[in-house]
Structures are given as structure tokens and as C-alpha cells.
Design an enzyme around this catalytic site. Structure first.
Site, PDB file in Angstrom:
ATOM      1  N   ASP A  37     -20.041   0.054 -29.733  1.00  0.00           N
ATOM      2  CA  ASP A  37     -21.242  -0.580 -30.287  1.00  0.00           C
ATOM      3  C   ASP A  37     -22.437   0.197 -29.749  1.00  0.00           C
ATOM      4  O   ASP A  37     -22.338   0.899 -28.742  1.00  0.00           O
ATOM      5  CB  ASP A  37     -21.341  -2.086 -30.015  1.00  0.00           C
ATOM      6  CG  ASP A  37     -21.198  -2.492 -28.565  1.00  0.00           C
ATOM      7  OD1 ASP A  37     -21.463  -1.666 -27.670  1.00  0.00           O
ATOM      8  OD2 ASP A  37     -20.839  -3.658 -28.313  1.00  0.00           O
ATOM      9  N   HIS A  95     -19.705   1.730 -25.291  1.00  0.00           N
ATOM     10  CA  HIS A  95     -20.810   0.763 -25.407  1.00  0.00           C
ATOM     11  C   HIS A  95     -22.085   1.567 -25.142  1.00  0.00           C
ATOM     12  O   HIS A  95     -22.410   1.839 -23.983  1.00  0.00           O
ATOM     13  CB  HIS A  95     -20.656  -0.361 -24.378  1.00  0.00           C
ATOM     14  CG  HIS A  95     -19.465  -1.229 -24.618  1.00  0.00           C
ATOM     15  ND1 HIS A  95     -19.366  -2.069 -25.706  1.00  0.00           N
ATOM     16  CD2 HIS A  95     -18.309  -1.374 -23.926  1.00  0.00           C
ATOM     17  CE1 HIS A  95     -18.211  -2.711 -25.653  1.00  0.00           C
ATOM     18  NE2 HIS A  95     -17.544  -2.302 -24.592  1.00  0.00           N
ATOM     19  N   GLU A 145     -10.452  -0.321 -16.796  1.00  0.00           N
ATOM     20  CA  GLU A 145     -11.614  -0.122 -15.915  1.00  0.00           C
ATOM     21  C   GLU A 145     -11.256   0.026 -14.438  1.00  0.00           C
ATOM     22  O   GLU A 145     -11.759  -0.716 -13.592  1.00  0.00           O
ATOM     23  CB  GLU A 145     -12.622  -1.254 -16.142  1.00  0.00           C
ATOM     24  CG  GLU A 145     -13.073  -1.312 -17.591  1.00  0.00           C
ATOM     25  CD  GLU A 145     -14.027  -2.468 -17.910  1.00  0.00           C
ATOM     26  OE1 GLU A 145     -14.319  -3.274 -17.011  1.00  0.00           O
ATOM     27  OE2 GLU A 145     -14.461  -2.555 -19.068  1.00  0.00           O
ATOM     28  N   ASN A 162      -8.040   2.394 -20.143  1.00  0.00           N
ATOM     29  CA  ASN A 162      -9.281   2.186 -20.897  1.00  0.00           C
ATOM     30  C   ASN A 162     -10.444   2.047 -19.919  1.00  0.00           C
ATOM     31  O   ASN A 162     -10.336   1.320 -18.932  1.00  0.00           O
ATOM     32  CB  ASN A 162      -9.099   0.886 -21.712  1.00  0.00           C
ATOM     33  CG  ASN A 162     -10.212   0.585 -22.680  1.00  0.00           C
ATOM     34  OD1 ASN A 162     -10.593   1.437 -23.478  1.00  0.00           O
ATOM     35  ND2 ASN A 162     -10.726  -0.638 -22.629  1.00  0.00           N
ATOM     36  N   GLU A 193     -14.143   0.434 -28.018  1.00  0.00           N
ATOM     37  CA  GLU A 193     -15.066  -0.727 -27.984  1.00  0.00           C
ATOM     38  C   GLU A 193     -16.468  -0.326 -28.445  1.00  0.00           C
ATOM     39  O   GLU A 193     -17.473  -0.741 -27.858  1.00  0.00           O
ATOM     40  CB  GLU A 193     -15.126  -1.316 -26.559  1.00  0.00           C
ATOM     41  CG  GLU A 193     -13.756  -1.678 -25.980  1.00  0.00           C
ATOM     42  CD  GLU A 193     -13.821  -2.418 -24.641  1.00  0.00           C
ATOM     43  OE1 GLU A 193     -14.900  -2.859 -24.239  1.00  0.00           O
ATOM     44  OE2 GLU A 193     -12.752  -2.548 -24.007  1.00  0.00           O
TER      45      GLU A 193
END
Ligand SMILES: *[C@@H]1O[C@H](CO)[C@@H](O)[C@H](O)[C@H]1NC(C)=O
Length: 421
Positions: free
Chosen positions: A343, A313, A236, A277, A341
Site C-alpha cells: 500500500d 508499506h 518480521e 516476510n 502487503e
């Protein structure tokens, strides 16, 4: 100590507004929005487009008053949504809430490998490993061929004070992966969050902080030498507008901390794949462009970099377009891409229609990865709603995982299978 289920979680959790209610006219939703998702009394959160929902006075709101878009058609049953197969052909089981579940009986890692991918995996966390029903599913390497420790390899867990390294928790996850025959993604080496204050507030000059970064990455990546498939070395680094995040690393070292950490990781474990990432880079925009430009400049400078992690996300019903071409934009630069990641959250409580939309959304993401050869694997940010980071981070949101909190498969599971098909 902060123990969040996701790297991304910490950002939202640290914003005081997250659990507050938005005032009238304020934003209450939209892709990438990490602020409040509920509105003060007398106002409602009205969807306007995938990137923006706004708190409007109840009297002036029209149409659906949720932060998600209206369904594309009236959903009378879940069976027609999603398409593309993926069911196992059996009767639709009922899962928690009396809702229809998945029909598929496939194993996701097996299906992913048949589709040419390296793995289908999941995040997990140490606190979950005493749950025997959870472990029984997690340990199935045909379902999950890869795991990522959600917290226990982060800086606060591995070097809580300078030069004092602790690997007990990280080793527990690494050993689990080994005994299950699962690949391991190391997560993560350099990140502004879950960073001990001795680093963030140490007042170090550039030479000292360079040495601290090098020591940290060398020691942590080196400890797991030979045990990981890949490492999120840089996590990030950008703001949402594509500018550099002004954390202690950037403020002290400018951009030089990126090659510094990548080179330290490469030296410590020449075989593991080195990743950067980030989130909100899953679709075209300033942040994705900034990350592509960083990849280009690192590649042209000969800095070791193997992959880019796109977190994913996402918000159900607000899926941006162009996912595959965005993945392709990265792979064409000579790096692999992983979905790291995934979801897809919704406004609670779930309904059959929301589960059907979520199934479609999972299929959309997975099929984007399926369609690009260089998208090598998919990791969901835990597989069960029981341990999802979402409800504690986004007020009123949840049900983001493919399995419900009682470990029954939701329609999203069939969406994943369909996306790989
Ligand atoms: C930071 O690095 C960038 C790119 O390497 C460079 O263009 C810029 O001038 C640097 N900024 C400072 C303040 O040194």
C-alpha cells in the site's frame, strides 16, 4: 484483542508516540518511519529527503511543509503523470472528493498473468465479508487471483491457549479462496506480535519453546495442507538496523527457531511454498542485507525455504530507488520473491496531484516486480481505502489503496496496469 489489518500495523500501534505529536526538531516522516507524522503547535513537518522529515519551528521552515517531498514539477493536471499507458482510453471518471479516478477497465489478475506473474491479489479480513458490495469485487478472480487473511491465521487467532486450536475464522477465508478459485497465502506462523501472552510471557525453556513452535507450525500449516500457495512461516524477524529482533523466540532459542519452524511447516505440507516476510527490506540497506544473509545461511544448511516476502508499506512521493535490483538480489540467492502487503499512503486529504503521484509510485513498485522474473506475484494490503489499516495507525495518513472508500478506482489502479504493461 488487537485486530489490526496488517502484521506491520501492530508495531506502530504499540508505540505510544504514534498518535502523539512530535516535538520541535524531532523526526516526523521518512520511508520506514513509524513514529508521529504531525508536529506540535508552532512547528511544521518539513521534508528533507525520502528518509527524513523534521519538525521545524514555523518561522524557520522553508519550502513545502509536509512530510512528503515536493512534486517534481508543478502539477496542473493529473493526466501527464505516470505515463507508460495503462488507461482504458475512456473519459476520466470522477470519484469521491470530486477527484479524477482511473480510466482503466482491465482486470488486474488477468493483466498480471499476461505479464508472466502467478497472481495479483489482496489481503482481506473476516469482518469485511458481510459487506456485499465489497464481496462482489473481492470475489472476482479475474481481478484478484489470490487472497491473504489479514488476521485470522495469526497465532492469537489460531492457538489462543496452549494446545487449543481454532480455525473457524481462518477457514472462512480459505473457503472463500477455494470457491472463488483464488490462491491463498497463509499468514503467519511465527511472529513476535499478535502473539498470546501464554507464549511471550510463559517463561519456557528452550526445549519447551521448541516444542511449542513445532506444534504450532505443524498444526496450523497442516490444517491448511493442500489449500495454500505459500505460507509466511517467519514474519518480521529483524530490527530495522539488521540485528535480530529480541523477541521470546530469539531470546530463548537464538536463531534456531527459524529452521525449526521452516522444517515443521515443510513436514506439515510438503507442497506449500515457505516464506520469510519482512518490511523495510524493499530497498538496499542493512535490513535487506541481513535478510539476504539469512537466506544464504538457510540455503547452505539445506533448510527448506522457497521465498521471501517484501511487504511494501510505502509512502507516496518517497519511493526509494533500486527496487528491481533489490528484488534481484534475493532471487539470485535461489528464492522467489513476492510483494506481500503493498500500500502507498499519503498525507490526508487526497488531492488530484497526490493521486497522480501515488499512481506513479504504484507503477514504480509494480514495474520493479514485472522486470524480475523471480518476482512471482503482488498482494495489496486490502484493495479499498474503506478497510485500510493506515489511517488508524499513522495519524493524518491514508488513502493508500487503489480503490477509494466508495469502491471507485483511483489513478493508482492505472499505475498498476501500466507497471504490468
Ligand atoms: C546464536 O547463533 C549464532 C548463529 O547461529 C551464533 O553465532 C551465536 O554465537 C549464537 N549466540 C548464542 C548466545 O548462542
Amino acid at each position: 484483542m488487537i485486530k489490526l489489518a496488517s502484521s506491520f500495523a501492530a508495531i506502530a500501534a504499540l508505540l505510544p508516540l504514534v498518535s502523539a505529536q512530535q516535538s520541535v526538531w524531532g523526526q516526523c516522516g521518512g520511508n520506514g518511519w513509524t513514529g508521529p507524522t504531525t508536529c506540535v503547535a508552532g512547528t511544521v513537518c518539513q521534508y528533507s529527503n525520502p528518509w527524513y522529515s523534521q519538525c521545524l519551528p514555523s518561522s524557520s521552515a522553508t519550502g513545502p511543509v509536509t512530510s512528503s517531498p515536493p512534486p517534481s514539477s508543478t502539477v496542473s493536471s493529473s493526466s501527464s503523470v505516470g505515463g507508460g499507458g495503462g488507461g482504458g482510453g475512456g473519459a476520466t471518471p470522477t470519484i469521491s472528493g470530486g477527484l479524477p479516478g482511473a480510466t482503466g477497465t482491465q482486470k488486474l489478475n488477468t493483466v498480471a498473468k499476461s505479464a508472466g506473474k502467478t497472481y495479483f491479489g489482496t489481503a482481506t479480513d473476516n469482518s469485511e465479508l458481510s459487506d456485499s458490495a465489497y464481496i462482489a469485487i473481492l470475489n472476482d478472480g479475474t481481478m484478484f487471483g489470490q487472497i491473504t487473511p489479514a488476521n485470522s491465521m495469526k497465532w492469537d487467532a489460531t492457538e489462543p491457549s496452549r494446545g487449543s486450536f481454532t480455525f473457524t475464522q481462518g477457514d472462512q477465508i480459505a473457503n472463500l479462496a477455494k470457491s472463488n478459485g483464488q490462491l491463498l497465502r497463509g499468514h503467519n506462523c511465527v511472529w513476535y506480535n499478535q502473539l498470546p501472552s501464554w507464549v511471550s510471557s510463559g517463561g519456557f525453556n528452550a526445549a519447551t519453546l521448541s516444542s511449542i513452535v513445532t506444534t504450532h507450525c505443524s498444526t496450523v500449516v497442516g490444517h491448511y495442507k493442500g489449500q495454500t500457495y505459500a505460507w509466511d512461516v517467519i514474519n518480521e524477524p529483524f530490527n530495522d538496523d539488521g540485528t535480530w529482533r529480541t523477541d521470546v523466540f530469539y531470546n530463548t532459542l537464538n536463531t534456531s527457531y527459524v529452521p525449526l519452524a521452516l522444517n515443521a511447516a515443510r513436514t506439515a505440507d510438503p507442497a506449500t511454498k515457505l516464506y520469510i516476510n519482512d518490511y523495510n527490506v524493499e530497498y538496499a540497506g542493512a535490513k535487506s542485507t541481513a535478510l539476504q544473509n539469512l537466506v544464504k545461511s538457510l540455503k547452505s544448511a539445506g533448510t527448506p525455504l522457497d521465498g521471501v516476502g517484501l511487504q511494501y508499506h510505502m509512502i507516496s512521493g518517497s519511493m526509494p530507488g533500486g527496487l528491481a535490483s533489490n528484488i534481484q538480489a534475493f532471487t539470485s540467492l535461489g528464492v522467489e520473491v513476492a510483494i506481500t502487503e503493498l500500500d502507498i499512503r499519503m498525507t490526508l486529504p487526497p488531492t488530484a496531484a497526490k493521486y497522480a503521484q501515488q499512481k506513479t509510485d504504484y507503477q514504480t513498485v509494480i514495474s520493479a516486480c514485472k522486470s524480475v522474473t523471480g518476482c512471482i506475484g503482488i498482494t495489496i494490503w486490502d484493495w479499498t481505502d474503506k478497510y485500510s489499516w493506515v489511517p488508524s495507525t499513522f495519524s493524518g495518513q491514508g488513502a493508500a489503496c487503489p480503490w477509494d472508500a466508495t469502491y471507485l478506482k483511483k489513478p493508482a489502479f492505472d499505475g498498476i496496469v501500466a507497471g504490468l504493461g
